[in-house]
Scaffold this motif. Structure first.
Motif, mmCIF file in Angstrom:
data_model
loop_
_atom_site.group_PDB
_atom_site.id
_atom_site.type_symbol
_atom_site.label_atom_id
_atom_site.label_comp_id
_atom_site.label_asym_id
_atom_site.label_seq_id
_atom_site.Cartn_x
_atom_site.Cartn_y
_atom_site.Cartn_z
ATOM 1 N N ASP A 90 6.431 -2.623 -5.436
ATOM 2 C CA ASP A 90 6.113 -1.297 -4.894
ATOM 3 C C ASP A 90 6.643 -0.257 -5.866
ATOM 4 O O ASP A 90 7.401 -0.568 -6.782
ATOM 5 N N ASP A 91 6.235 1.010 -5.642
ATOM 6 C CA ASP A 91 6.689 2.052 -6.561
ATOM 7 C C ASP A 91 8.143 2.437 -6.295
ATOM 8 O O ASP A 91 8.893 2.699 -7.230
ATOM 9 N N GLU A 103 0.841 -1.195 0.000
ATOM 10 C CA GLU A 103 0.000 0.000 0.000
ATOM 11 C C GLU A 103 0.885 1.258 0.000
ATOM 12 O O GLU A 103 1.861 1.318 0.737
ATOM 13 N N ALA A 104 0.542 2.257 -0.820
ATOM 14 C CA ALA A 104 -0.633 2.332 -1.651
ATOM 15 C C ALA A 104 -0.282 2.222 -3.142
ATOM 16 O O ALA A 104 -1.011 1.634 -3.923
ATOM 17 N N ARG A 105 0.837 2.784 -3.527
ATOM 18 C CA ARG A 105 1.138 2.812 -4.963
ATOM 19 C C ARG A 105 1.522 1.436 -5.498
ATOM 20 O O ARG A 105 1.404 1.178 -6.702
HETATM 21 MG MG MG Z 1 4.374 3.310 -0.450
#
Ligand code: MG
Ligand code: PRP
Length: 177
Positions: free
Chosen positions: A120-121, A58-60
């Motif tokens: 993840d980003d 979470e989140a991207r």
């Molecule tokens: Mg993050």
């Protein structure tokens, strides 16, 4: 000029506080060519491998991980901030810049022997990813790779994850803090 993934990422000065250069991937996600390129490049080392689930942080990581899971035809598991999941969970604490945080998964989200790709980003200190890896491993599953759009190598996340024996894949890096 043909744009690379890195060229779609916007840098915003002094967010969330003074002195920080925030690497904003919303401009990458909003561009049809940029988003497809990012997703394709994230999953390319794993295409054809035997992977059961993608775990998105979470989140991207949800946005990228969902697209990667769809393309790899795997399941998707959201690793959420504490208090968001409705069922029985296991949780893992980690340290943010100034505070403690906790992330969770449902206690039946992963099973022994499953192979999981973590997405993840951005990789900074690696604290968030490390906590995600621990959750997956506590349920007996195996993390076969950790994929990020952005690596901030000066914050040491890649070194930390590699020291844990993880395979780290990042599409671009920004040097300096
Ligand atoms: Mg993050
Ligand atoms: C950011 C980023 C990564 C994490 C990386 O998320 O999206 O998830 O920090 O930092 P680390 O490697 O030092 O752990 P953030 O905690 O800001 O939450 P968000 O994705 O929900 O906005």
């Amino acid at each position: 000029m043909i744009k690379a993934v890195k060229d779609y990422i916007r840098t915003i000065k002094d967010f969330p506080h003074e002195g920080v250069l925030f690497r904003d991937v919303t401009t990458l996600f909003a561009d049809p060519r940029g988003f497809r390129m990012a997703v394709d490049q994230l999953l390319s080392p794993y295409a054809g491998l035997d992977i059961d689930k993608v775990a998105g942080l979470e989140a991207r990581g949800f946005i990228l991980g969902g697209a990667v899971a769809h393309q790899l035809s795997t399941g998707f598991v959201p690793v959420r901030k504490k208090g968001k999941l409705p069922g029985r969970t296991i949780s893992q604490a980690y340290t943010l810049e100034y505070a403690e945080a906790e992330i969770e998964v449902h206690d039946d989200a992963f099973h022994p022997g499953e192979k999981v790709l973590l997405v993840d980003d951005l990789l900074a200190t690696g604290g968030t990813a490390e906590a995600g890896i621990k959750l997956i491993e506590r349920l007996g599953a195996q993390v076969v790779g950790c994929a990020f759009v952005v690596d901030l190598p000066d914050l040491g996340g890649r070194a930390k994850l590699e020291a844990m024996g993880m395979q780290v894949h990042a599409l671009c890096a920004f040097e300096g803090l």
